[in-house]
Design a protein around this motif. Structure first.
Motif, mmCIF file in Angstrom:
data_model
loop_
_atom_site.group_PDB
_atom_site.id
_atom_site.type_symbol
_atom_site.label_atom_id
_atom_site.label_comp_id
_atom_site.label_asym_id
_atom_site.label_seq_id
_atom_site.Cartn_x
_atom_site.Cartn_y
_atom_site.Cartn_z
ATOM 1 N N UNK A 44 159.490 115.930 122.463
ATOM 2 C CA UNK A 44 160.491 116.998 122.461
ATOM 3 C C UNK A 44 161.780 116.513 121.809
ATOM 4 N N UNK A 45 162.311 115.400 122.284
ATOM 5 C CA UNK A 45 163.423 114.734 121.607
ATOM 6 C C UNK A 45 162.869 113.613 120.735
ATOM 7 N N UNK A 46 162.186 112.662 121.353
ATOM 8 C CA UNK A 46 161.574 111.569 120.607
ATOM 9 C C UNK A 46 160.316 112.075 119.900
ATOM 10 N N UNK B 162 163.742 114.269 116.783
ATOM 11 C CA UNK B 162 163.702 115.502 115.999
ATOM 12 C C UNK B 162 165.116 115.980 115.702
ATOM 13 N N UNK B 163 165.301 116.489 114.495
ATOM 14 C CA UNK B 163 166.601 117.020 114.094
ATOM 15 C C UNK B 163 167.034 118.154 115.013
ATOM 16 N N UNK B 164 166.100 119.043 115.322
ATOM 17 C CA UNK B 164 166.456 120.229 116.112
ATOM 18 C C UNK B 164 167.008 119.847 117.476
ATOM 19 N N UNK B 165 166.290 119.025 118.218
ATOM 20 C CA UNK B 165 166.745 118.705 119.573
ATOM 21 C C UNK B 165 167.975 117.801 119.551
ATOM 22 N N UNK B 166 168.075 116.918 118.563
ATOM 23 C CA UNK B 166 169.288 116.105 118.429
ATOM 24 C C UNK B 166 170.511 117.002 118.235
ATOM 25 N N UNK B 167 170.366 118.010 117.357
ATOM 26 C CA UNK B 167 171.486 118.919 117.110
ATOM 27 C C UNK B 167 171.774 119.812 118.315
ATOM 28 N N UNK B 168 170.731 120.152 119.061
ATOM 29 C CA UNK B 168 170.950 120.977 120.252
ATOM 30 C C UNK B 168 171.717 120.209 121.329
ATOM 31 N N UNK B 169 171.494 118.915 121.436
ATOM 32 C CA UNK B 169 172.275 118.109 122.377
ATOM 33 C C UNK B 169 173.750 118.198 122.022
ATOM 34 N N UNK B 170 174.064 118.060 120.740
ATOM 35 C CA UNK B 170 175.453 118.157 120.277
ATOM 36 C C UNK B 170 176.020 119.538 120.597
ATOM 37 N N UNK C 176 159.818 126.397 118.714
ATOM 38 C CA UNK C 176 160.388 125.706 117.557
ATOM 39 C C UNK C 176 159.334 124.768 116.983
ATOM 40 N N UNK C 177 159.122 124.877 115.692
ATOM 41 C CA UNK C 177 158.215 123.972 114.991
ATOM 42 C C UNK C 177 159.021 123.248 113.921
ATOM 43 N N UNK C 178 159.064 121.930 114.010
ATOM 44 C CA UNK C 178 159.772 121.130 113.010
ATOM 45 C C UNK C 178 158.759 120.321 112.219
ATOM 46 N N UNK C 179 158.742 120.569 110.919
ATOM 47 C CA UNK C 179 157.842 119.859 110.017
ATOM 48 C C UNK C 179 158.639 119.410 108.798
ATOM 49 N N UNK C 180 158.573 118.102 108.504
ATOM 50 C CA UNK C 180 159.330 117.513 107.400
ATOM 51 C C UNK C 180 160.808 117.862 107.588
ATOM 52 N N UNK C 181 161.418 118.557 106.617
ATOM 53 C CA UNK C 181 162.837 118.899 106.760
ATOM 54 C C UNK C 181 163.041 120.385 107.026
ATOM 55 N N UNK C 182 162.020 121.048 107.570
ATOM 56 C CA UNK C 182 162.112 122.473 107.868
ATOM 57 C C UNK C 182 161.939 122.718 109.364
ATOM 58 N N UNK C 183 162.686 123.719 109.875
ATOM 59 C CA UNK C 183 162.599 124.116 111.283
ATOM 60 C C UNK C 183 162.268 125.601 111.325
#
Length: 242
Positions: free
Chosen positions: A14-16, A96-104, A225-232
């Motif tokens: 989820x995060x890692x 993951x970019x998405x969850x890292x940004x959501x923490x912020x 949320x599906x994160x693949x490569x540089x797309x969310x």
């Protein structure tokens, strides 16, 4: 003062971007705590099956977790804490970019951010410190009075354990679940997702999607949320056929 809004994060998947147990397992092999033959004789089959998408990823992680429970027995707390610190120092940014940004984002909103993870508490503690969580809970590996591990555990990877953890944090921080958020990726996170007003499934397993689709509340409220490569990609349970 009004009640607190919280954001509950699972870590593994989820995060890692993998299961953190895999990283500490590798370190245990390098430290000769786990014999390398155990990977080839007991774990490798499950990894290959998952890698070919013919097996279950959870089976692969569970096999390593069971060996880890055996390996940690008799070790002193400082040995495991030292290895855990090194794992997070080297691998803690593999998120993951998405969850890292959501923490912020949650921090900016003034939300209480909490991780509830099935990984060993030593790893969860270091990951929580690195990413600025307000509180955390993970699987506890019990110790005797001399701080040596006994081989007994209090798990935190199943839905009932995660529900108890949510209840504990609600009481501790006076959290309003109806305004709160939860992030998870497996069926073990389903109860956690269902308890909050804003459930988010991050790269969910087929089993979790099935549960989200078949529960009236999460079918309407959950985001996938599906994160693949540089797309969310943002989806809904109804938009996915399984």
């Amino acid at each position: 003062m009004g009640k607190v809004t919280a954001a509950f994060f699972d870590i593994d998947g989820t995060l890692y971007r993998e299961g953190m147990i895999t990283e500490i397992f590798k370190k245990f092999i390098k430290s000769d705590i786990i014999e390398s033959e155990r990977w080839y004789n007991e774990v490798r089959h499950y990894y290959i099956q998952w890698d070919k998408r013919m097996g279950n990823y959870d089976d692969y992680l569970l096999k390593m977790a069971n060996i880890y429970i055996e390996a940690v027995k008799g070790l002193h707390r400082t040995q495991v804490e030292f290895i855990a610190k090194n794992v997070i120092k080297q691998k803690g940014d593999r998120v993951y970019t998405y969850t890292r940004d959501r923490i912020v984002w949650h921090k900016k909103q003034g939300h209480k951010i909490i991780t509830i993870s099935g990984s060993p508490i030593e790893l969860v503690r270091e990951m929580s410190l690195k990413h600025g969580f307000d509180d955390y809970i993970g699987t506890k590996y019990l110790m005797d009075e001399t701080h040596h591990y006994t081989g007994e555990i209090i798990p935190m990877w199943d839905r009932e354990s995660k529900k108890k953890a949510i209840d504990y944090f609600v009481d501790k921080y006076d959290i309003d679940l109806s305004t709160s958020y939860a992030y998870g990726d497996t069926a073990g996170d389903f109860t956690m997702l269902k308890l909050v007003g804003n459930p988010i499934a991050m790269n969910p397993t087929r089993e979790l999607v099935h549960e989200l689709k078949n529960d009236e509340f999460t079918r309407k409220k959950a985001k996938i949320i599906v994160e693949r490569k540089d797309m969310i990609y943002t989806l809904t349970p109804d938009s996915i056929e399984i």
